[in-house]
Design a protein around this motif. Structure first.
Motif, short mmCIF file in Angstrom:
data_model
loop_
_atom_site.label_atom_id
_atom_site.label_comp_id
_atom_site.label_asym_id
_atom_site.label_seq_id
_atom_site.Cartn_x
_atom_site.Cartn_y
_atom_site.Cartn_z
N GLY A 31 0.85 -1.19 0.00
CA GLY A 31 0.00 0.00 0.00
C GLY A 31 0.88 1.23 0.00
N GLY A 32 0.38 2.32 0.60
CA GLY A 32 1.16 3.54 0.68
C GLY A 32 1.34 4.24 -0.65
N GLY A 33 0.49 3.92 -1.63
CA GLY A 33 0.58 4.59 -2.92
C GLY A 33 1.65 4.03 -3.84
N LYS A 34 2.34 2.96 -3.43
CA LYS A 34 3.41 2.40 -4.27
C LYS A 34 2.83 1.35 -5.23
N GLY A 35 3.42 1.30 -6.43
CA GLY A 35 2.99 0.33 -7.43
C GLY A 35 1.65 0.67 -8.05
N ILE A 36 1.31 1.94 -8.08
CA ILE A 36 0.02 2.39 -8.63
C ILE A 36 0.28 3.40 -9.75
N ARG A 37 -0.42 3.22 -10.86
CA ARG A 37 -0.31 4.17 -11.96
C ARG A 37 -1.67 4.36 -12.64
N LYS A 38 -1.95 5.59 -13.04
CA LYS A 38 -3.13 5.87 -13.86
C LYS A 38 -2.70 5.80 -15.32
N VAL A 39 -3.51 5.17 -16.14
CA VAL A 39 -3.18 5.02 -17.56
C VAL A 39 -4.37 5.46 -18.40
N ASN A 40 -4.13 6.43 -19.27
CA ASN A 40 -5.23 6.99 -20.07
C ASN A 40 -5.41 6.31 -21.42
N VAL A 47 2.38 0.39 -21.48
CA VAL A 47 3.59 -0.44 -21.30
C VAL A 47 4.59 0.22 -20.36
N PRO A 48 4.99 1.48 -20.60
CA PRO A 48 5.96 2.08 -19.65
C PRO A 48 5.39 2.21 -18.23
N ALA A 49 4.11 2.49 -18.12
CA ALA A 49 3.50 2.61 -16.79
C ALA A 49 3.48 1.26 -16.08
N PHE A 50 3.15 0.21 -16.80
CA PHE A 50 3.10 -1.13 -16.22
C PHE A 50 4.49 -1.54 -15.73
N GLU A 51 5.49 -1.33 -16.57
CA GLU A 51 6.85 -1.73 -16.20
C GLU A 51 7.34 -0.96 -14.99
N ALA A 52 7.03 0.34 -14.92
CA ALA A 52 7.46 1.17 -13.79
C ALA A 52 6.75 0.75 -12.51
N ALA A 53 5.44 0.53 -12.59
CA ALA A 53 4.66 0.14 -11.40
C ALA A 53 5.09 -1.23 -10.90
N GLN A 54 5.33 -2.14 -11.82
CA GLN A 54 5.74 -3.49 -11.44
C GLN A 54 7.10 -3.48 -10.76
N ALA A 55 8.03 -2.71 -11.30
CA ALA A 55 9.36 -2.61 -10.70
C ALA A 55 9.29 -1.99 -9.31
N GLU A 56 8.44 -0.97 -9.17
CA GLU A 56 8.27 -0.31 -7.87
C GLU A 56 7.67 -1.27 -6.85
N ALA A 57 6.69 -2.05 -7.28
CA ALA A 57 6.05 -3.02 -6.39
C ALA A 57 7.03 -4.11 -5.97
N GLN A 58 7.84 -4.58 -6.92
CA GLN A 58 8.82 -5.62 -6.62
C GLN A 58 9.83 -5.12 -5.59
N ALA A 59 10.28 -3.87 -5.77
CA ALA A 59 11.26 -3.30 -4.86
C ALA A 59 10.68 -3.05 -3.47
N ALA A 60 9.42 -2.61 -3.41
CA ALA A 60 8.81 -2.23 -2.13
C ALA A 60 8.28 -3.42 -1.36
N PHE A 61 7.70 -4.40 -2.07
CA PHE A 61 7.00 -5.48 -1.40
C PHE A 61 7.55 -6.87 -1.70
N GLY A 62 8.52 -6.94 -2.61
CA GLY A 62 9.05 -8.24 -3.00
C GLY A 62 8.06 -9.05 -3.81
N ASN A 63 7.08 -8.37 -4.41
CA ASN A 63 6.02 -9.03 -5.18
C ASN A 63 5.62 -8.12 -6.32
N GLY A 64 5.89 -8.56 -7.56
CA GLY A 64 5.58 -7.74 -8.73
C GLY A 64 4.24 -8.02 -9.36
N ALA A 65 3.41 -8.83 -8.70
CA ALA A 65 2.09 -9.13 -9.26
C ALA A 65 1.23 -7.88 -9.30
N MET A 66 0.54 -7.66 -10.44
CA MET A 66 -0.29 -6.48 -10.63
C MET A 66 -1.72 -6.90 -10.92
#
Length: 455
Positions: free
Chosen positions: A163-172, A178-197
């Motif tokens: 939580g805490g707003g990490k691994g979240i992206r708005k996509v229009n 694609v770039p938003a997904f890759e960035a959010a997934q990498a952020e989630a993996q780093a913060a929580f050790g889990n890149g599942a979206m």
């Protein structure tokens, strides 16, 4: 009742838990990193034990060291507060295995509701409304593109864990995906050790409405009303209030009933929050997620309901029934909370750690509370979250609460570090906020552009 509990946290929430425990006659053990040796929670607890270096992964997230501290001090239970290990089912399970009571839901329920994908599936079973979205985990950009086409843009990408707003992206649109997904997934993996979206259709404009619930081991579940948390920056809450001006009597009954139904469906025990998105134009609301812990903003609910949520957490963990039934809960007045951070709003909210050389916290009058671990001469370390205080006010009505908050923020004086006090004062004085005319996009799209033009 427990003789002694360990608080697996730091800062103002650790102080808050220590005070609640002391009022219940329960002994407390504080844990601290080497950077927090002089922190207030260390001084206030009956005992304190160092669990590692400054880095969170080596101290406040170090399960082995924390559990060893609990065993060494004879603590019968652990209160995780919020953040750190508060929603970590592995830690809750280890506590269970060591016969140490985790002051929160069971590991099983945490897995069910703490994981956003699992929670979504359970809410569908419980017939609680959910937003259109993916049915399971999304791991690749190809999957994301296909699902987004089926759902329709705009969409929200969200990390399944954390939580805490990490691994979240708005996509229009598809170009952004694609770039938003890759960035959010990498952020989630780093913060929580889990890149599942997972992916949801974006409800916009929307209000972020959450309902505080409490459950005990006897199967009782109650709600303590709703909070409006729509004033956010980068998916992080800035200001919260209760009740919400966007909700009338009928909708309030519907949304709180849905929250209780959700908690009953999973046999929820302890404090938790069911979060919804409200489409004001249609009056429809949708389950977003559940926070399986005490919330930063719990004091606004305590003010309007008169229920001490942290004390209820400790009592419930001890096996007691809730001290109140739903019919006993009455709501009075209006409450607002402003989060005070050591950060520079004029410089993209950059953190501002350092030594406090002078401190004056607002006080006086009925219905004003400041939750903080600051004191004069305290050095704010650079390793942790920048929140240093919460100012909470309560008035007979919303106007009185707004005026009281303005007064409190005008009195708030911290020297030695930069804070967002002036930013919060401008926000609480903004005509749109005063009128209650805002949604989740207001702060980022309307208020901040004008605020940053100043100077």
């Amino acid at each position: 009742m427990f003789n002694k509990i360990l608080i697996a946290n730091r800062g103002e929430i650790a102080v808050r838990i220590i005070r609640a425990a002391r009022e219940l006659g329960v002994g407390t053990v504080a844990i601290y990193s080497t950077a927090d040796r002089d922190a207030l929670h260390v001084h206030l607890a009956d005992e304190a034990i160092c669990v590692g270096p400054a880095r969170s992964t080596e101290s406040y997230l170090n399960m082995n060291n924390i559990l060893s501290a609990a065993v060494a001090t004879g603590a019968q239970a652990i209160h995780p507060g919020f953040g750190f290990l508060s929603e970590n089912s592995k830690f809750a399970r280890l506590c269970e295995e060591m016969n140490i009571k985790f002051i929160g839901p069971s590991a099983k329920v945490m897995d069910m509701m703490g994981d956003k994908i699992n929670a979504r599936a359970e809410m569908i079973k419980a017939r609680v409304p959910v937003t259109p979205g993916s049915e399971g985990e999304v791991h690749t950009t190809d999957e994301a593109v296909k699902i987004a086409e089926e759902i329709g843009y705009p969409i929200m990408l969200k990390a399944s864990a954390g939580g805490g707003g990490k691994g979240i992206r708005k996509v229009n649109n598809v170009e952004e995906l694609v770039p938003a997904f890759e960035a959010a997934q990498a952020e989630a993996q780093a913060a929580f050790g889990n890149g599942a979206m997972f992916i949801e259709r974006m409800i916009f404009p929307a209000r972020h409405i959450e309902v505080q619930i409490l459950g005990d081991s006897q199967g009782n579940v109650i709600h303590l009303g709703e909070r409006d948390c729509s004033l956010q920056r980068n998916n992080q809450k800035v200001l919260e209030e209760s009740p919400s001006v966007a909700i009338g009597h009928t909708l309030r009954n519907e949304i709180t009933a849905a929250a209780v139904k959700a908690a009953q469906h999973v046999s929820y025990e302890n404090a938790g929050t069911i979060e919804f998105l409200l489409d004001e134009s249609s009056g429809k609301f949708y389950f977003m997620e559940m926070n399986t812990r005490v919330q930063v903003e719990h004091p606004v609910t305590e003010f309007v309901s008169g229920v001490d949520i942290v004390k209820e957490q400790i009592r419930v963990a001890n096996g007691n029934e809730l001290s109140v039934k739903q019919e006993d809960v009455t709501f009075s007045g209006h409450a607002i909370e402003c989060r005070i951070n050591a950060e520079n709003p004029k410089f993209n909210f950059a953190p501002s750690p350092g030594k406090i050389t002078n401190l004056f916290l607002p006080s006086g009058g009925v219905g004003l509370r400041v939750d903080s671990a600051m004191y004069n001469g305290y050095s704010i370390p650079p390793y942790y979250d920048s929140m240093i205080a919460k100012v909470i006010v309560h008035g007979e009505n919303r106007f009185e609460a707004l005026m009281k908050m303005q007064r409190a923020l005008l009195e708030f004086d911290v020297e030695g570090v930069i804070t967002n006090v002036d930013f919060q004062l401008e926000l609480i004085s903004d005509p749109h906020v005063v009128a209650g005319d805002y949604d989740t996009s207001f702060l980022g799209n309307v208020f901040l552009p004008e605020y940053q033009k100043e100077d």
